[in-house]
Scaffold this active site. Structure first.
Site, short mmCIF file in Angstrom:
data_model
loop_
_atom_site.label_atom_id
_atom_site.label_comp_id
_atom_site.label_asym_id
_atom_site.label_seq_id
_atom_site.Cartn_x
_atom_site.Cartn_y
_atom_site.Cartn_z
N ARG A 1 0.97 -1.06 0.15
CA ARG A 1 0.11 0.14 0.16
C ARG A 1 0.96 1.24 -0.04
O ARG A 1 1.58 1.54 1.06
CB ARG A 1 -0.79 0.05 1.08
CG ARG A 1 -1.84 1.21 1.20
CD ARG A 1 -3.05 1.05 2.19
NE ARG A 1 -2.68 1.07 3.77
CZ ARG A 1 -3.70 1.20 4.53
NH1 ARG A 1 -4.99 1.46 4.15
NH2 ARG A 1 -3.20 1.05 5.85
N ASP B 1 -3.58 3.30 13.52
CA ASP B 1 -3.11 3.83 12.80
C ASP B 1 -3.66 5.26 12.52
O ASP B 1 -4.50 5.92 13.28
CB ASP B 1 -2.97 3.06 11.37
CG ASP B 1 -4.30 2.81 10.56
OD1 ASP B 1 -5.36 3.57 11.18
OD2 ASP B 1 -4.57 2.19 9.88
#
Length: 543
Positions: free
Chosen positions: A169, A453
């Site tokens: 990603r 996150d």
């Protein structure tokens, strides 16, 4: 492989790193420079379109499926490219940053897929950006051993046939990489991450029977997916990689993308692998886009918004139907729980919640789902094994029973839960603790037994902003009060005092707690709402 032209990129304000020359080769930088020159102007145009669309949402407090792309949705003949063998079974995926220890643990975890994250789970220090790339290449070459300096424990990879498949990603379109500049400006972080990874690993992965696979974050429209598709086509052509080798899974983690799922798959159809249903970023996007909508769009405490809420269920069921209609994988959301090594009762309760969540996703038709910790892999695997059996996926379940109207996706006011004072405190606590770790270079942070996150911090500060600006009322010890900037400052000041007592003066002073406190209040209280807190945070990031 044809060599790109010499690189016009400059490395700026970056301390040399061990073995960085293996990553930042002249040819690799020249390839990134090509991407920068060719695609950054379009990236800039699309970011401007985001702002224009947000202004329209502020004016109308509504969203709808696009009339100009109705023909794409109505055409039942097209499908995405068939999944390669390495991506056909995705029943459990583990996520995490690309530091050396995580690289080994994720690949060894027993999950089918590892989302190797340069985005929300990674603070983009130069060391994380460059050495993360080196770690992945080392892993593909089978030389990514690691010894923990604190414990002396050694880590090494299992045999190749037992390892998870890597899906990388890159950063979202909105983030720049300040340490790489060309043409007098920073290169988009997305092109740096994608370009270095693709250049060094595309052919290597093909030789191993896999390929360069990607998760695409923060996508807001099919036009942004079209840009990614053009990047893929150019990259494959430039390096002599067969067209269609790239496979991309798009995170549907913005409210605008939820109205363009079919169009996004269509734009990427030769390179598409599937769509993923996020949670925190999706809620963050709703708050961000409808922040002017008053009480109608006020979300309750973030932990009170489950995936069974009507508007979230509409989103996830539409995603499954859309993916399976077009031959793509539908991947479910994150189980973020981090097992406690001290409290078995905490684990028991949490494991039951994870199991119920994964059972629901498998029953709804998802082909796989995410976990944040290796201990959760067997739990999620059992849920999907029970539904899939020996089948690699359940794309044959077309979910034609699902019917979602435009208004269903933004029916936030259908929730029974309301904001609470405890929710405000939690938003301040989690936001402060996450930002402090991020400013020290850590993007995946265990807080209150959850792996958090950047999306966590985004929804935390966005809810504080929204509650203040909507004049939300809560109760504290039975007394009603309005959420105001002054109340947020009071809660934040108490959190700083509590942290000092909890950590001790020396540990507190060694951290970046005051800076985290100040930044949280800046992005939560400023009249001008920052689109992404990671943009001002990046200016304060060391390294």
């Amino acid at each position: 492989m044809s060599a790109p032209a010499p690189s016009p990129l400059a490395i700026v304000d970056a301390e040399p790193l061990e073995r960085q020359d293996e990553v930042l080769t002249e040819a690799a930088l020249a390839f990134v420079a090509q991407l920068h020159e060719r695609f950054t102007p379009r990236r800039d145009e699309l970011l401007a379109l985001r702002a224009k669309r947000r202004a329209e949402i502020a004016r109308t407090s509504s969203l709808d499926f696009l009339p100009e792309t109705a023909a794409v949705r109505a055409d039942d003949s097209w499908r995405v490219a068939p999944a390669p063998a390495a991506l056909n079974d995705r029943r459990v995926e583990i996520t995490g940053p690309t530091d050396r220890k995580m690289t080994i643990n994720a690949l060894n975890s027993g999950a089918k897929i590892w989302l190797a994250d340069f985005e929300d789970a990674s603070a983009p220090t130069w060391e994380n950006v460059v050495l993360g790339q080196r770690n992945l290449t080392d892993a593909f070459e089978g030389r990514v051993d690691f010894t923990d300096a604190r414990t002396g424990k050694a880590y090494a990879l299992k045999p190749a046939d037992e390892l998870a498949t890597v899906v990388m990603r890159p950063r979202g379109w909105h983030l720049d990489e300040r340490h790489l500049q060309g043409g007098g400006r920073a290169v988009p972080g997305s092109l740096v991450d994608f370009g270095l990874y693709f250049f060094h690993n595309a052919q290597r992965l093909l030789d191993q029977g896999k390929g360069p696979y990607f998760y695409l974050p923060k996508t807001e429209s099919h036009l942004e997916a079209r840009l990614w598709n053009d990047v893929f086509v150019h990259a494959q052509e430039a390096l002599g990689i067969p067209q269609g080798t790239v496979r991309a899974t798009v995170l549907i983690e913005t409210i605008t993308a939820a109205y363009e799922m079919e169009e996004i798959l269509y734009e990427l159809r030769d390179h598409a692998s599937g769509l993923n249903a996020g949670r925190w970023d999706y809620l963050f996007s709703i708050v961000k886009n409808f922040r002017d909508g008053g009480q109608k769009f006020v979300l309750p405490d973030r932990n009170a918004v489950t995936m069974t809420a009507p508007f979230m269920r509409a989103y996830t069921e539409l995603l499954v139907r859309t993916c399976h209609k077009r031959g793509a994988h539908a991947i479910g959301g994150m189980a973020a729980f981090i097992p406690s090594r001290k409290d078995a009762e905490v684990n028991k309760v949490a494991f039951e919640k994870v199991r119920a969540d994964k059972d629901r996703e498998a029953a709804d038709g998802f082909d796989g789902s995410w976990v944040a910790h290796p201990d959760l892999v067997p739990i999620a695997m059992k849920s999907f094994d029970a539904v899939l059996g020996d089948r690699p996926n359940q794309k044959e379940r077309l979910r034609e029973d699902v019917s979602v109207a435009a208004g269903d996706l933004i029916a936030v006011d259908s929730l029974d839960a309301k904001p609470t004072y405890e929710g405000l405190v939690n938003a301040v606590q989690v936001g402060t603790r996450y930002i402090e770790a991020w400013l020290r270079g850590s993007g995946a942070v265990a807080i209150f037994n959850l792996m958090e996150d950047a999306a966590t911090a985004e929804i935390s500060r966005s809810q504080i902003w929204q509650w203040i600006n909507a004049g939300v009322r809560v109760e504290r010890e039975g007394e009603p009060l309005t959420v105001t900037a002054e109340l947020a400052r009071e809660v934040a000041a108490k959190e700083l005092t509590d942290l000092r007592a909890e950590l001790g003066e020396e540990t507190f002073a060694a951290g970046r707690w005051q800076q985290a406190h100040d930044l949280l209040l800046t992005v939560a209280l400023d009249e001008d709402y920052a689109d992404f807190l990671t943009v001002p945070a990046y200016e304060r990031l060391r390294g």
